[in-house]
Design an enzyme around this catalytic site. Structure first.
Site, mmCIF file in Angstrom:
data_model
loop_
_atom_site.group_PDB
_atom_site.id
_atom_site.type_symbol
_atom_site.label_atom_id
_atom_site.label_comp_id
_atom_site.label_asym_id
_atom_site.label_seq_id
_atom_site.Cartn_x
_atom_site.Cartn_y
_atom_site.Cartn_z
ATOM 1 N N LYS A 1 -33.276 7.370 7.342
ATOM 2 C CA LYS A 1 -33.319 8.738 7.267
ATOM 3 C C LYS A 1 -32.602 9.209 6.029
ATOM 4 C CE LYS A 1 -31.891 8.592 12.403
ATOM 5 N NZ LYS A 1 -31.141 8.897 13.599
ATOM 6 N N TYR B 1 -38.193 13.039 18.670
ATOM 7 C CA TYR B 1 -37.181 13.198 19.464
ATOM 8 C C TYR B 1 -37.326 13.973 20.741
ATOM 9 C CZ TYR B 1 -34.311 10.973 16.022
ATOM 10 O OH TYR B 1 -33.534 10.229 15.129
ATOM 11 N N PHE C 1 -28.108 20.960 20.101
ATOM 12 C CA PHE C 1 -27.764 20.773 18.810
ATOM 13 C C PHE C 1 -29.344 20.135 18.183
ATOM 14 C CE2 PHE C 1 -27.007 16.846 21.204
ATOM 15 C CZ PHE C 1 -27.947 15.887 20.871
ATOM 16 N N ARG D 1 -31.813 -3.080 16.808
ATOM 17 C CA ARG D 1 -30.890 -2.374 17.243
ATOM 18 C C ARG D 1 -29.402 -2.813 17.160
ATOM 19 N NH1 ARG D 1 -31.941 2.846 19.023
ATOM 20 N NH2 ARG D 1 -30.344 2.767 20.436
ATOM 21 N N THR E 1 -25.100 4.414 18.447
ATOM 22 C CA THR E 1 -25.684 5.693 17.852
ATOM 23 C C THR E 1 -24.410 6.519 17.208
ATOM 24 O OG1 THR E 1 -27.294 5.707 19.861
ATOM 25 C CG2 THR E 1 -26.720 8.028 18.627
ATOM 26 N N ARG F 1 -24.974 1.358 10.878
ATOM 27 C CA ARG F 1 -24.330 2.784 11.413
ATOM 28 C C ARG F 1 -22.977 2.762 11.210
ATOM 29 N NH1 ARG F 1 -28.382 4.092 16.520
ATOM 30 N NH2 ARG F 1 -29.870 5.016 15.383
ATOM 31 N N ASN G 1 -26.513 8.814 10.897
ATOM 32 C CA ASN G 1 -26.230 7.495 11.032
ATOM 33 C C ASN G 1 -27.322 6.455 10.509
ATOM 34 O OD1 ASN G 1 -28.510 8.175 12.784
ATOM 35 N ND2 ASN G 1 -27.400 7.679 14.753
ATOM 36 N N HIS H 1 -33.025 5.072 12.000
ATOM 37 C CA HIS H 1 -33.562 5.140 13.335
ATOM 38 C C HIS H 1 -34.391 3.770 13.687
ATOM 39 C CE1 HIS H 1 -36.045 6.185 16.897
ATOM 40 N NE2 HIS H 1 -36.821 5.457 16.255
ATOM 41 N N GLU I 1 -43.822 5.750 19.083
ATOM 42 C CA GLU I 1 -43.238 6.021 17.833
ATOM 43 C C GLU I 1 -44.185 5.696 16.720
ATOM 44 O OE1 GLU I 1 -39.226 4.787 17.884
ATOM 45 O OE2 GLU I 1 -38.583 6.091 19.270
HETATM 46 N N1 UDP Z 1 -27.661 12.423 18.092
HETATM 47 C C1 UDP Z 1 -26.518 13.248 17.596
HETATM 48 N N2 UDP Z 1 -25.786 13.620 18.644
HETATM 49 C C2 UDP Z 1 -26.025 13.290 19.986
HETATM 50 C C3 UDP Z 1 -27.140 12.563 20.367
HETATM 51 C C4 UDP Z 1 -27.906 12.109 19.309
HETATM 52 O O1 UDP Z 1 -26.379 13.900 16.489
HETATM 53 O O2 UDP Z 1 -25.014 13.489 20.935
HETATM 54 C C5 UDP Z 1 -28.655 12.193 16.948
HETATM 55 C C6 UDP Z 1 -28.294 10.772 16.045
HETATM 56 O O3 UDP Z 1 -28.776 11.123 14.772
HETATM 57 C C7 UDP Z 1 -29.159 9.950 16.890
HETATM 58 C C8 UDP Z 1 -30.494 10.950 17.221
HETATM 59 O O4 UDP Z 1 -29.917 11.977 17.420
HETATM 60 O O5 UDP Z 1 -29.630 8.738 16.088
HETATM 61 C C9 UDP Z 1 -31.202 10.200 18.369
HETATM 62 O O6 UDP Z 1 -30.657 10.118 19.515
HETATM 63 P P1 UDP Z 1 -30.634 8.705 20.475
HETATM 64 O O7 UDP Z 1 -29.971 9.255 21.584
HETATM 65 O O8 UDP Z 1 -32.221 8.493 20.693
HETATM 66 O O9 UDP Z 1 -29.949 7.613 19.680
HETATM 67 P P2 UDP Z 1 -30.554 6.417 18.967
HETATM 68 O O10 UDP Z 1 -31.717 5.991 19.583
HETATM 69 O O11 UDP Z 1 -30.929 7.068 17.667
HETATM 70 O O12 UDP Z 1 -29.494 5.586 19.048
HETATM 71 MG MG MG Z 2 -33.376 6.912 20.413
#
Ligand code: UDP
Ligand code: MG
Length: 174
Positions: A15, A55, A63, A98, A104, A115, A129, A132, A143
């Site tokens: 990112k 997303y 947000f 992961r 996350t 992260r 973070n 992705h 994706e």
């Molecule tokens: N995100 C955030 N606040 C939240 C949930 C998600 O800022 O409460 C952002 C964060 O950058 C995250 C991305 O949105 O990586 C995608 O969210 P997801 O739940 O898919 O998490 P990931 O798969 O990236 O762990």
């Molecule tokens: Mg995700």
């Protein structure tokens, strides 16, 4: 068989904060712990349309607009409006990545994870973070098809068809 691990593809995006913090090399080095192979790579801008598809599960969150400003790099100004996208492949690719990426929320993530080490929560409350990574085979397929055209990937990762595009204009080197 119980311990047999599955060959998988996964989409990884470095990112804009990864680029701003000059972490590209570090993160790719960390990912090499997973013993996977890079099958595709590109640098690209993140349009609103692409972010909304990528997303889609977050589009109704309050947000989302702040998330887009982060994910597109707008919060960092024009020169960082870009991301690096990769397809990695190999045994158990999705979970291996992961795990190295971490949770996350960077505050909850293992401090040794990518992260945990490099993430932060910005002033708007967005989890910056740095990486992705796909969370399942279903999302990896969705994706990868969103971020890459078949010819940008050096293997036939999903079935393709040949479409006659004659009459379609394309930009080529002058
Ligand atoms: N995100 C955030 N606040 C939240 C949930 C998600 O800022 O409460 C952002 C964060 O950058 C995250 C991305 O949105 O990586 C995608 O969210 P997801 O739940 O898919 O998490 P990931 O798969 O990236 O762990
Ligand atoms: Mg995700």
């Amino acid at each position: 068989m119980e311990n047999q691990q599955k060959h998988q593809y996964t989409l990884i995006i470095l990112k804009p904060d990864a680029l701003v913090k000059s972490l590209t090399g570090n993160i790719i080095t960390r990912l090499s712990e997973a013993r996977l192979r890079i099958t595709a790579a590109r640098v690209t801008r993140v349009s609103k349309e692409l972010a909304e598809k990528h997303y889609a599960h977050l589009i109704d969150k309050p947000f989302f607009s702040d998330l887009y400003d982060y994910f597109s790099g707008k919060v960092y100004g024009g020169e960082y409006e870009r991301v690096l996208a990769f397809v990695y492949e190999g045994e158990d690719a999705i979970n291996r990545v992961r795990k190295i990426a971490g949770q996350t929320n960077p505050n909850d993530a293992d401090p040794i994870s990518i992260r945990g080490a490099y993430g932060r929560i910005n002033k708007k409350g967005i989890m910056e973070n740095v990486i992705h990574c796909s969370d399942s085979e279903e999302s990896a397929e969705k994706e990868i098809k969103l971020w890459f055209a078949p010819d940008d990937i050096i293997e036939e990762v999903y079935p393709t068809v040949i479409k006659d595009m004659s009459g379609v204009q394309a930009r080529v080197w002058a």
